[in-house]
Design an enzyme around this catalytic site. Sequence first.
Site, PDB file in Angstrom:
ATOM      1  N   ARG A  36       0.842  -1.189   0.000  1.00  0.00           N
ATOM      2  CA  ARG A  36       0.000   0.000   0.000  1.00  0.00           C
ATOM      3  C   ARG A  36       0.883   1.247   0.000  1.00  0.00           C
ATOM      4  O   ARG A  36       2.032   1.221   0.450  1.00  0.00           O
ATOM      5  CB  ARG A  36      -0.903   0.020   1.243  1.00  0.00           C
ATOM      6  CG  ARG A  36      -1.673  -1.253   1.478  1.00  0.00           C
ATOM      7  CD  ARG A  36      -2.693  -1.521   0.412  1.00  0.00           C
ATOM      8  NE  ARG A  36      -3.905  -0.734   0.570  1.00  0.00           N
ATOM      9  CZ  ARG A  36      -4.962  -0.848  -0.211  1.00  0.00           C
ATOM     10  NH1 ARG A  36      -4.961  -1.716  -1.195  1.00  0.00           N
ATOM     11  NH2 ARG A  36      -6.035  -0.093  -0.013  1.00  0.00           N
ATOM     12  N   HIS A  96      -1.285   0.872  -9.717  1.00  0.00           N
ATOM     13  CA  HIS A  96      -1.918  -0.115  -8.826  1.00  0.00           C
ATOM     14  C   HIS A  96      -2.636  -1.210  -9.621  1.00  0.00           C
ATOM     15  O   HIS A  96      -3.853  -1.405  -9.516  1.00  0.00           O
ATOM     16  CB  HIS A  96      -2.894   0.562  -7.862  1.00  0.00           C
ATOM     17  CG  HIS A  96      -3.031  -0.177  -6.562  1.00  0.00           C
ATOM     18  ND1 HIS A  96      -3.245   0.443  -5.357  1.00  0.00           N
ATOM     19  CD2 HIS A  96      -2.959  -1.505  -6.278  1.00  0.00           C
ATOM     20  CE1 HIS A  96      -3.325  -0.455  -4.389  1.00  0.00           C
ATOM     21  NE2 HIS A  96      -3.154  -1.656  -4.930  1.00  0.00           N
TER      22      HIS A  96
END
Length: 309
Positions: free
Chosen positions: A224, A272
């Site tokens: 993350r 991502h």
Amino acid sequence: MVLLVTPPVLGTMEQWRDGLKSLMPELEIRLWPNIGDPADIHYILIGRFDLNDMPSLPNLRALMPMFAGLDHLLYHPKCPPVAILRTGEPKGDKAMTEYAVMHVLRHHRRMQEYQNQQKNQKWEVLDQKQPHEQTIGFMGFGQMAASPARILVKMGFDVSAWVRNERKEDSVKLYFGKKEYLNFLRRTNILVCLLPLTKSTKHILSADTFKELPRGASIINLGRGGHLVEEDLIKYLDNNHLSGATLDATLPEPLPKESQLWKHDKITIMPHVARRVRPESVGPQVIENIRRDISGLPFLWQVDREAGY
């Protein structure tokens, strides 16, 4: 028993409904926001959904996120106190596996440096390690990390992983907890972060970690954006202690155009895209847990809220 499907990461809610129906035709599935009577809803499959929009669901039994990251559920003030069930493939996500292996190989074969040479019209053969000379370290060894780590071992790389608690593993050398963290870092040339984002792992990719890596090491963050301290990464790249970085996750997302990360010649930015979540990969786990619950059996793959994963 009714399953509520929210807007997915990929595809349409109708595609997800049809995929799940093919596995359990008798299951009633409703699509957000058409939930009907809130008391009917027992399970929610969560994609791109804000918990602030969720009404009171008095008979809710489980949340099933389509994605691997759980921080924005676990720490949300409106997250209901029910089971949170992982939906990833138990033997590892195929998309994440190929993605992690690809980026490790990119750093191993010094592709970022060759791409920079091409921009400067420079023809130079760089020194190249053999796989057994390359030390790769995975931060975390759960569903997402174990599969690429084992594949890299089969390819001849020297692979280790750092985990919270002691366990046995035949093919990958494991380092445990705080007491072995520095030893893990000091032997790692390519560091791959696949940790969950928790209070204890926030900003773990910082100067305190970077300074312990061997000079010339590289970073791959597949976790993350909150794992990384950007300023520290830039500093250690600019002083050549680190040779490169790949960031699949940033904070915030999308990465602002003014971010200094975009134009740094030692950084690869990806939007991502490590996992490509689809009904055929998530559906079997969702349906298995619903069938188990109907039969009075405990859920599988339940998240430990205290640990954060």
